[in-house]
Design a protein around this motif. Structure first.
Motif, mmCIF file in Angstrom:
data_model
loop_
_atom_site.group_PDB
_atom_site.id
_atom_site.type_symbol
_atom_site.label_atom_id
_atom_site.label_comp_id
_atom_site.label_asym_id
_atom_site.label_seq_id
_atom_site.Cartn_x
_atom_site.Cartn_y
_atom_site.Cartn_z
ATOM 1 N N GLU A 35 0.848 -1.206 0.000
ATOM 2 C CA GLU A 35 0.000 0.000 0.000
ATOM 3 C C GLU A 35 0.881 1.253 0.000
ATOM 4 O OE1 GLU A 35 -4.369 -0.727 1.965
ATOM 5 O OE2 GLU A 35 -2.750 -0.220 3.314
ATOM 6 N N GLN A 36 1.953 1.201 0.790
ATOM 7 C CA GLN A 36 2.857 2.369 0.839
ATOM 8 C C GLN A 36 3.515 2.619 -0.521
ATOM 9 O OE1 GLN A 36 5.185 0.983 4.104
ATOM 10 N NE2 GLN A 36 3.759 1.775 5.657
ATOM 11 N N GLN A 37 3.547 1.572 -1.343
ATOM 12 C CA GLN A 37 4.126 1.731 -2.685
ATOM 13 C C GLN A 37 3.036 2.112 -3.712
ATOM 14 O OE1 GLN A 37 7.339 1.549 -2.226
ATOM 15 N NE2 GLN A 37 6.819 0.720 -0.196
ATOM 16 N N GLY A 38 1.801 2.307 -3.232
ATOM 17 C CA GLY A 38 0.730 2.731 -4.138
ATOM 18 C C GLY A 38 -0.040 1.577 -4.753
ATOM 19 N N LEU A 39 -0.035 0.407 -4.071
ATOM 20 C CA LEU A 39 -0.728 -0.767 -4.611
ATOM 21 C C LEU A 39 -1.665 -1.344 -3.553
ATOM 22 C CD1 LEU A 39 2.513 -2.155 -6.202
ATOM 23 C CD2 LEU A 39 0.501 -1.476 -7.510
ATOM 24 N N GLY A 40 -2.967 -1.272 -3.821
ATOM 25 C CA GLY A 40 -3.950 -1.714 -2.831
ATOM 26 C C GLY A 40 -4.427 -3.128 -3.100
ATOM 27 N N LEU A 41 -3.696 -4.109 -2.567
ATOM 28 C CA LEU A 41 -4.095 -5.513 -2.724
ATOM 29 C C LEU A 41 -4.928 -5.938 -1.516
ATOM 30 C CD1 LEU A 41 -1.558 -5.082 -4.603
ATOM 31 C CD2 LEU A 41 -1.138 -7.516 -4.345
ATOM 32 N N THR B 185 4.214 -2.013 -13.309
ATOM 33 C CA THR B 185 5.390 -1.138 -13.447
ATOM 34 C C THR B 185 5.719 -0.539 -12.072
ATOM 35 O OG1 THR B 185 4.734 -0.616 -15.684
ATOM 36 C CG2 THR B 185 6.280 0.906 -14.659
ATOM 37 N N ARG B 186 4.685 -0.105 -11.374
ATOM 38 C CA ARG B 186 4.864 0.453 -10.026
ATOM 39 C C ARG B 186 5.506 -0.584 -9.097
ATOM 40 N NH1 ARG B 186 0.003 4.089 -7.360
ATOM 41 N NH2 ARG B 186 0.189 5.398 -9.173
ATOM 42 N N LEU B 187 5.045 -1.821 -9.214
ATOM 43 C CA LEU B 187 5.564 -2.900 -8.369
ATOM 44 C C LEU B 187 7.052 -3.136 -8.657
ATOM 45 C CD1 LEU B 187 4.784 -5.184 -6.374
ATOM 46 C CD2 LEU B 187 4.204 -6.594 -8.345
ATOM 47 N N HIS B 188 7.398 -3.213 -9.923
ATOM 48 C CA HIS B 188 8.800 -3.426 -10.296
ATOM 49 C C HIS B 188 9.668 -2.282 -9.778
ATOM 50 C CE1 HIS B 188 9.220 -6.910 -13.111
ATOM 51 N NE2 HIS B 188 7.917 -6.886 -12.917
ATOM 52 N N ILE C 77 10.110 -2.411 -5.952
ATOM 53 C CA ILE C 77 10.997 -3.485 -5.485
ATOM 54 C C ILE C 77 12.444 -3.185 -5.863
ATOM 55 C CG2 ILE C 77 11.532 -5.946 -5.789
ATOM 56 C CD1 ILE C 77 8.566 -6.510 -5.642
ATOM 57 N N GLN C 78 12.624 -2.653 -7.067
ATOM 58 C CA GLN C 78 13.993 -2.311 -7.471
ATOM 59 C C GLN C 78 14.601 -1.264 -6.546
ATOM 60 O OE1 GLN C 78 13.726 -1.381 -11.601
ATOM 61 N NE2 GLN C 78 13.876 -3.558 -12.113
ATOM 62 N N GLN C 79 13.794 -0.267 -6.219
ATOM 63 C CA GLN C 79 14.324 0.803 -5.350
ATOM 64 C C GLN C 79 14.604 0.310 -3.948
ATOM 65 O OE1 GLN C 79 11.788 4.224 -5.366
ATOM 66 N NE2 GLN C 79 12.152 4.570 -7.540
ATOM 67 N N ALA C 80 13.665 -0.459 -3.398
ATOM 68 C CA ALA C 80 13.803 -0.879 -2.008
ATOM 69 C C ALA C 80 14.861 -1.953 -1.834
ATOM 70 C CB ALA C 80 12.460 -1.382 -1.501
ATOM 71 N N TYR C 81 15.063 -2.752 -2.881
ATOM 72 C CA TYR C 81 15.931 -3.916 -2.710
ATOM 73 C C TYR C 81 17.168 -3.843 -3.598
ATOM 74 C CZ TYR C 81 11.967 -5.682 -0.123
ATOM 75 O OH TYR C 81 10.963 -5.816 0.797
ATOM 76 N N ALA C 82 17.475 -2.637 -4.081
ATOM 77 C CA ALA C 82 18.604 -2.495 -4.995
ATOM 78 C C ALA C 82 19.875 -3.045 -4.380
ATOM 79 C CB ALA C 82 18.771 -1.033 -5.368
ATOM 80 N N ARG C 83 19.918 -2.957 -3.041
ATOM 81 C CA ARG C 83 21.161 -3.389 -2.381
ATOM 82 C C ARG C 83 21.386 -4.889 -2.502
ATOM 83 N NH1 ARG C 83 17.205 -2.622 1.256
ATOM 84 N NH2 ARG C 83 16.959 -4.060 3.005
ATOM 85 N N PHE C 84 20.318 -5.653 -2.824
ATOM 86 C CA PHE C 84 20.521 -7.109 -2.928
ATOM 87 C C PHE C 84 21.127 -7.472 -4.267
ATOM 88 C CE2 PHE C 84 16.829 -7.097 0.191
ATOM 89 C CZ PHE C 84 17.665 -7.237 1.275
#
Ligand SMILES: Cc1ncc(COP(=O)(O)O)c(C=O)c1O
Length: 382
Positions: free
Chosen positions: A335-341, A369-372, A375-382
């Motif tokens: 939800e914080q990423q703009g996706l209401g599942l 696209t929002r989901l990708h 995830i890319q931004q939050a987990y770029a460090r992985f």
């Protein structure tokens, strides 16, 4: 005739629970189980004519619903029923509690798979009864066949199945149903089979098999729940049916329904008749469109190993294991990423979420696209 499922229907002013939840927030609603598609033209037309009459007293469909249901299940599922078996309903959800209260003695309980559409488990709490939960390990074994069924006691009397399964989006194969039928026979269970998503089998040429159609024995122990609400997007119109071949069982249910539930909504009856009698072409086109959405979702999630999808073969709901995100509450994080599942916890799995892909493709594309990006931004460090 061609139908435009690509149209972005403005739902912010349509009393939509799905859209009102995130009004004034930049969150794409992909949750509650209705689609964003405008109904079939024959339904819209029938409703307009009925609304123009301007009188909306208690409805009596005079057996039309049962006749239309008989023709629909014969044509769609090759299931021959007697219209006398049909009990009209104003909705399916209230029936879960009602069945527990009217069919079970004080010591008897129900059995149900988990994860599952939450009202199945809530109904046991409403009826103040225990419920035996059978794990359905969707992520490990999405084909139900082969999942083990536990030994039961004499107290367990009513088996609920959700076929096709919500949240898994999986239709049970005939072999899997056969296994359930043998189980029901062995323990002498009544079987309430919720088949509300039956008209949305996505693979071309695949036909829904009602549990009750397996044999005379499964028919006699069954209560099949059907409605046009999901496949034709009529959830707000309050109309469904139960098909109950056993006379005694049906009379018990008919009496309880008459006492405890409102009669079906008159507009719901009109819409359901127009759906089953004149909207098959629209349904076929919608299934094709949903298949395209499902394929897009599958392809998109293949590139996101943190999310594990149960590939749905029925309906417009997708069950996703989000434990790879390593978030305490993946639903909130999305939800914080703009996706209401839909949150997985009430279904029985707090690390899962359910995504509704019953929307126009451009909206699904935007969501993915929002989901990708998130995830890319939050987990770029992985
Ligand atoms: C499996 C299932 N059963 C029942 C319902 C609700 O049916 P109704 O609106 O007729 O109560 C839903 C709605 O999402 C559902 O998914």
């Amino acid at each position: 005739m061609s139908f435009n499922f690509d149209e972005r229907v403005e739902r912010n002013h349509t009393d939509s629970e799905k859209w009102l939840k995130y009004r004034d927030q930049d969150i794409i609603p992909l949750w509650i189980a209705d689609t964003d598609f405008r109904v079939a033209p024959a339904i819209q037309h029938a409703l307009s004519e009925r609304v123009a009459q301007g009188v909306f007293g208690y409805a009596d469909d005079q057996g039309e619903l049962a006749k239309a249901a008989m023709q629909w299940v014969e044509k769609q599922y090759h299931w021959t029923i007697d219209p006398d078996w049909v009990v009209p309903l104003s909705g399916i959800k209230p029936l879960f509690s009602l069945l527990q209260e009217c069919l079970l003695s004080a010591e008897q309980n129900s059995v149900c798979h988990t994860p599952i559409y939450p009202p199945f488990t809530q109904s046991a709490r409403n009826a103040q009864r225990a419920q035996r939960l059978i794990p359905y390990p969707l992520f490990e074994q999405p084909d139900f066949l082969g999942t083990s069924l536990p030994a039961l006691t004499a107290q367990e009397r009513l088996l609920f199945i959700c076929h096709p399964h919500n949240p898994g989006g999986k239709s049970y194969s005939r072999e899997a149903l056969q296994q359930l039928a043998e189980y029901a026979e062995h323990y002498d269970l009544l079987v309430c089979s919720d088949e509300i998503h039956a008209d949305l089998l996505l693979e071309p040429g695949r036909r829904h098999t009602p549990f009750a159609s397996l044999s005379a024995d499964s028919a006699q122990r069954s209560i099949t729940l059907l409605s046009a609400a999901k496949a034709f997007n009529l959830a707000g119109l309050g109309c469904a049916i139960a098909i109950v071949p056993n006379n005694r069982l049906r009379e018990q249910i008919r009496r309880a329904v008459a006492q405890r539930m409102p009669v079906p909504n008159s507009l719901g009856i009109v819409a359901t008749l127009a759906a089953w009698q004149r909207s098959e072409e629209w349904l076929v086109a919608q299934r094709h469109y949903l298949r395209g959405n499902r394929d897009l979702l599958v392809k998109s999630l293949q590139a996101l190993p943190a999310l594990r999808l149960v590939v749905p073969d029925a309906g417009f709901l997708a069950w996703i294991d989000a434990s790879g995100l390593q978030q305490a509450n993946p639903h909130r994080w999305l939800e914080q990423q703009g996706l209401g599942l839909t949150a997985g916890a009430p279904f029985g799995d707090p690390q899962a979420v359910r995504l509704n892909f019953g929307c126009c493709r451009s909206q699904l594309d935007e969501a993915l696209t929002r989901l990708h990006n998130a995830i890319q931004q939050a987990y770029a460090r992985f």
